[in-house]
Design a protein around this motif. Structure first.
Motif, PDB file in Angstrom:
ATOM      1  N   ASN A 163       8.932  -7.437  13.931  1.00 53.29           N
ATOM      2  CA  ASN A 163      10.250  -7.959  13.588  1.00 53.29           C
ATOM      3  C   ASN A 163      10.557  -9.056  14.603  1.00 53.29           C
ATOM      4  O   ASN A 163      10.561  -8.759  15.798  1.00 53.29           O
ATOM      5  N   PRO A 164      10.699 -10.326  14.191  1.00 53.10           N
ATOM      6  CA  PRO A 164      11.172 -10.777  12.886  1.00 53.10           C
ATOM      7  C   PRO A 164      10.141 -11.460  11.985  1.00 53.10           C
ATOM      8  O   PRO A 164      10.517 -12.069  10.989  1.00 53.10           O
ATOM      9  N   THR A 165       8.845 -11.391  12.300  1.00 56.12           N
ATOM     10  CA  THR A 165       7.883 -12.187  11.533  1.00 56.12           C
ATOM     11  C   THR A 165       7.304 -11.447  10.330  1.00 56.12           C
ATOM     12  O   THR A 165       6.917 -12.075   9.351  1.00 56.12           O
ATOM     13  N   GLY A 166       7.180 -10.126  10.423  1.00 53.03           N
ATOM     14  CA  GLY A 166       6.531  -9.366   9.356  1.00 53.03           C
ATOM     15  C   GLY A 166       5.025  -9.329   9.476  1.00 53.03           C
ATOM     16  O   GLY A 166       4.346  -8.703   8.661  1.00 53.03           O
ATOM     17  N   GLU A 167       4.482 -10.009  10.491  1.00 56.12           N
ATOM     18  CA  GLU A 167       3.042  -9.980  10.727  1.00 56.12           C
ATOM     19  C   GLU A 167       2.633  -8.621  11.301  1.00 56.12           C
ATOM     20  O   GLU A 167       3.468  -7.855  11.767  1.00 56.12           O
ATOM     21  N   TYR A 168       1.332  -8.337  11.273  1.00 55.24           N
ATOM     22  CA  TYR A 168       0.850  -7.035  11.704  1.00 55.24           C
ATOM     23  C   TYR A 168      -0.407  -7.172  12.542  1.00 55.24           C
ATOM     24  O   TYR A 168      -1.060  -8.216  12.572  1.00 55.24           O
ATOM     25  N   VAL A 197       3.684  -1.337   4.347  1.00 54.31           N
ATOM     26  CA  VAL A 197       2.409  -2.016   4.585  1.00 54.31           C
ATOM     27  C   VAL A 197       1.423  -1.758   3.447  1.00 54.31           C
ATOM     28  O   VAL A 197       1.264  -0.618   2.994  1.00 54.31           O
ATOM     29  N   VAL A 198       0.745  -2.835   3.008  1.00 54.73           N
ATOM     30  CA  VAL A 198      -0.302  -2.704   1.987  1.00 54.73           C
ATOM     31  C   VAL A 198      -1.624  -3.333   2.432  1.00 54.73           C
ATOM     32  O   VAL A 198      -2.616  -3.246   1.716  1.00 54.73           O
ATOM     33  N   ALA A 199      -1.644  -3.959   3.600  1.00 58.70           N
ATOM     34  CA  ALA A 199      -2.849  -4.653   4.079  1.00 58.70           C
ATOM     35  C   ALA A 199      -4.006  -3.666   4.260  1.00 58.70           C
ATOM     36  O   ALA A 199      -3.841  -2.601   4.862  1.00 58.70           O
ATOM     37  N   GLU A 200      -5.166  -4.036   3.770  1.00 63.60           N
ATOM     38  CA  GLU A 200      -6.329  -3.146   3.833  1.00 63.60           C
ATOM     39  C   GLU A 200      -6.867  -2.991   5.248  1.00 63.60           C
ATOM     40  O   GLU A 200      -7.502  -1.976   5.565  1.00 63.60           O
ATOM     41  N   ASP A 201      -6.641  -3.991   6.107  1.00 60.86           N
ATOM     42  CA  ASP A 201      -7.161  -3.901   7.467  1.00 60.86           C
ATOM     43  C   ASP A 201      -6.105  -3.439   8.467  1.00 60.86           C
ATOM     44  O   ASP A 201      -6.241  -3.632   9.675  1.00 60.86           O
ATOM     45  N   ARG A 280       6.818  -5.477  -2.773  1.00 63.74           N
ATOM     46  CA  ARG A 280       5.768  -6.504  -2.917  1.00 63.74           C
ATOM     47  C   ARG A 280       6.137  -7.501  -4.004  1.00 63.74           C
ATOM     48  O   ARG A 280       5.918  -8.710  -3.865  1.00 63.74           O
ATOM     49  N   LYS A 281       6.724  -7.013  -5.096  1.00 63.32           N
ATOM     50  CA  LYS A 281       7.163  -7.917  -6.157  1.00 63.32           C
ATOM     51  C   LYS A 281       8.236  -8.869  -5.631  1.00 63.32           C
ATOM     52  O   LYS A 281       8.238 -10.066  -5.943  1.00 63.32           O
ATOM     53  N   GLY A 282       9.144  -8.335  -4.820  1.00 70.02           N
ATOM     54  CA  GLY A 282      10.201  -9.163  -4.260  1.00 70.02           C
ATOM     55  C   GLY A 282       9.661 -10.218  -3.314  1.00 70.02           C
ATOM     56  O   GLY A 282      10.101 -11.380  -3.331  1.00 70.02           O
ATOM     57  N   LEU A 283       8.707  -9.843  -2.492  1.00 72.42           N
ATOM     58  CA  LEU A 283       8.097 -10.818  -1.588  1.00 72.42           C
ATOM     59  C   LEU A 283       7.452 -11.954  -2.365  1.00 72.42           C
ATOM     60  O   LEU A 283       7.549 -13.126  -1.973  1.00 72.42           O
ATOM     61  N   PRO A 299       3.662 -14.726   5.822  1.00 69.46           N
ATOM     62  CA  PRO A 299       3.338 -13.620   4.921  1.00 69.46           C
ATOM     63  C   PRO A 299       3.693 -12.293   5.590  1.00 69.46           C
ATOM     64  O   PRO A 299       3.344 -12.065   6.747  1.00 69.46           O
ATOM     65  N   SER A 300       4.389 -11.445   4.875  1.00 66.33           N
ATOM     66  CA  SER A 300       4.988 -10.260   5.489  1.00 66.33           C
ATOM     67  C   SER A 300       4.403  -8.952   4.984  1.00 66.33           C
ATOM     68  O   SER A 300       4.114  -8.813   3.805  1.00 66.33           O
ATOM     69  N   GLN A 301       4.273  -7.998   5.905  1.00 60.44           N
ATOM     70  CA  GLN A 301       3.919  -6.629   5.547  1.00 60.44           C
ATOM     71  C   GLN A 301       5.126  -5.703   5.665  1.00 60.44           C
ATOM     72  O   GLN A 301       4.994  -4.484   5.607  1.00 60.44           O
ATOM     73  N   ALA A 302       6.306  -6.317   5.823  1.00 64.31           N
ATOM     74  CA  ALA A 302       7.544  -5.552   5.967  1.00 64.31           C
ATOM     75  C   ALA A 302       8.425  -5.783   4.741  1.00 64.31           C
ATOM     76  O   ALA A 302       7.968  -6.282   3.714  1.00 64.31           O
TER      77      ALA A 302
END
Length: 366
Positions: A163-168, A197-201, A280-283, A299-302
Motif C-alpha cells: 500500500n499504496p502501489t498494489g505491487e507484490y 492476490v491472484v499472481a501465480e508467483d 479482478r473485473k473491476g481492476l 498493476p495491482s494485486q490488491a
C-alpha cells in the motif's frame, strides 16, 4: 509535562472527509467512497445472520483469549491456536510488535512509500527508521533493504501487496531475502490484501513460516472480509515469537461483537472468492481506462489501483469529490501526481471513470 522528544512534531492520523461531510459541502444526494480500500460488497451474509440472532449480554467482558475466533482462524489456516495474536485491527498488531522490539537503541527497516503505521510506531518508540525507496515499478528493493540491516536492526517491515502501489513480492525473491536476513531480525510480512492476490508467483507465507521462525505474518478482517468497522486483525508466527508478544497485548482488545462477526465471516470462503473475482473485473475496468487515456498505472494485486494523471493528485481528488466520488490523493502517499482508487462495484467503477474522463477533457481544454 515530560513528553517524549520524538513525539513533539508527530502528527495525529487525519481521517478524510466522511460521506456526509461531502454531501453537505457540495450539496449532493449521492456520494461514493473509494478511498479507504473497503469492500464495496459489504460482508458475508453469515455476519448479518450472526448480528440479527446473537443474544449477548453487553455487560459482560469479551473473551480475552478470543477462543472461538482463534480456533476457527487456526483451523482455516491449518496452524496451531498458539501461533495467533489478535489485535484491534492489524494496526494494533503492528503497535504490539513495535512496543516489544523497538527502542532508542534499535533500528528498523522498511520501504517507502508504504503503510505509514510502521514508521509512526517506530518514531513513538524512539527507534531509528531506515527507509528504502521502492523502485520505478513500485516494488520493494529487497537487496537494498538487506544493506540497511545491521546489529541494531530489530524489525524489517514488508507490505505485500504494498500500500499504496498494489505491487507484490515474488516467491523467489522473498526466499532469497529471508535466507540472508540475520536470525535476530523479525521480518513482518503485512498481508492485509492477501485475499485479493491472484499472481501465480506469489509466495505461500504459511509454508515459509515453517522454515523461517523469525517471520511474522499480519492479516486483517477489514478488507476482503468487509469488517473494517469491527477492527479485527491478527498476526501468525512461531509460537515462541507469539508468546513474547502476547503479554504486550491489551486485555479484552477485541470486543464480543467483533469476535462473533469475524468468526462468522471466516466460515464463508465462497464470499471471499466472489469478491476476489469481482475485484479482478473491476481492476480491468481501470486498466482499460488508463490504456485508452494514455495514463500510467501500477498493476495491482490488491483492491485498489494507483493511477498517474501527470498533474497534482490533489487537483484530481478535489474534482472527483465535487462530483460525489471520494478517492485518495497521492500527494500524501508519496506519489504527488497520482490518485489511489479503491475498486468498487461495476457501476461505481463505471461512474468514477466517466468523471475522470471528464476531468481529463477539461485539462485538455484548459
Amino acid at each position: 509535562m515530560k513528553w517524549k522528544s520524538q513525539i513533539q512534531n508527530l502528527k495525529a492520523y487525519q481521517p478524510g472527509k466522511t460521506m456526509d461531510d461531502v454531501k453537505e459541502l457540495f450539496n449532493l444526494e449521492k456520494v461514493v467512497k473509494l478511498a479507504s480500500n473497503e469492500n464495496p460488497f459489504g460482508c458475508s451474509r453469515n455476519v448479518e445472520t450472526y448480528l440479527k440472532t446473537s443474544a449477548l449480554s453487553h455487560a459482560i467482558y469479551p473473551d480475552g483469549y478470543a477462543k472461538e475466533l482463534r480456533f476457527k482462524v487456526a483451523g482455516h489456516l491449518s496452524v496451531e491456536p498458539g501461533q495467533l495474536l489478535f489485535g484491534n485491527g492489524s494496526d494494533e498488531v503492528i503497535e504490539i510488535i513495535s512496543r516489544a522490539l523497538l527502542d532508542g537503541g534499535k533500528s528498523t527497516v522498511m520501504a517507502t512509500p508504504t503503510f505509514p503505521q510502521y514508521k509512526h510506531n517506530a518514531i513513538v518508540e524512539g527507534a531509528e527508521v531506515r527507509e528504502v525507496p521502492l523502485d520505478a515499478e513500485g516494488r520493494h528493493q529487497l537487496d537494498k533493504m538487506l544493506e540497511e540491516i545491521d546489529d541494531t536492526t530489530s524489525v524489517v517491515w514488508l507490505c505485500s501487496p504494498n500500500n499504496p502501489t498494489g505491487e507484490y513480492i515474488r516467491n523467489r525473491e522473498l526466499i532469497s531475502f529471508l535466507d540472508a536476513v540475520p536470525s535476530h531480525v523479525l521480518v513482518v510480512l503485512d498481508e492485509a490484501y492477501y485475499e485479493y492476490v491472484v499472481a501465480e508467483d506469489y509466495y505461500d507465507s504459511l509454508e515459509l513460516l515453517k522454515s523461517y521462525p523469525q517471520l511474522l505474518i499480519t492479516r486483517t478482517f477489514s478488507k476482503a472480509y468487509g469488517l473494517a468497522g469491527f477492527r479485527v486483525g491478527f498476526g501468525i508466527g512461531n509460537k515462541d515469537v507469539i508468546g513474547k508478544l502476547e503479554p504486550i497485548r491489551e486485555p479484552f482488545n477485541n470486543n464480543t461483537l467483533a469476535q462473533g462477526a469475524a468468526s462468522a465471516a471466516i466460515e464463508d470462503q465462497t464470499f471471499i472468492e466472489e469478491c476476489r473475482r469481482e475485484n479482478r473485473k473491476g481492476l480491468e475496468q481501470y486498466y482499460r481506462f488508463c490504456e485508452e487515456q494514455g495514463l500510467a498505472y501500477v498493476p495491482s494485486q490488491a483492491n485498489f489501483v494507483l493511477i498517474d494523471f501527470g498533474v497534482s493528485g490533489d487537483e484530481v481528488f478535489q474534482y472527483l469529490m465535487s462530483k460525489g466520488y471520494i478517492v485518495r490523493s497521492g500527494e500524501a502517499l508519496g506519489y504527488p501526481h497520482s490518485v489511489r482508487i479503491t475498486v468498487g462495484s461495476h457501476d461505481q467503477n463505471k461512474e468514477v471513470i466517466e468523471r475522470m474522463t471528464e476531468f481529463l477533457l477539461l485539462q485538455k481544454q484548459a
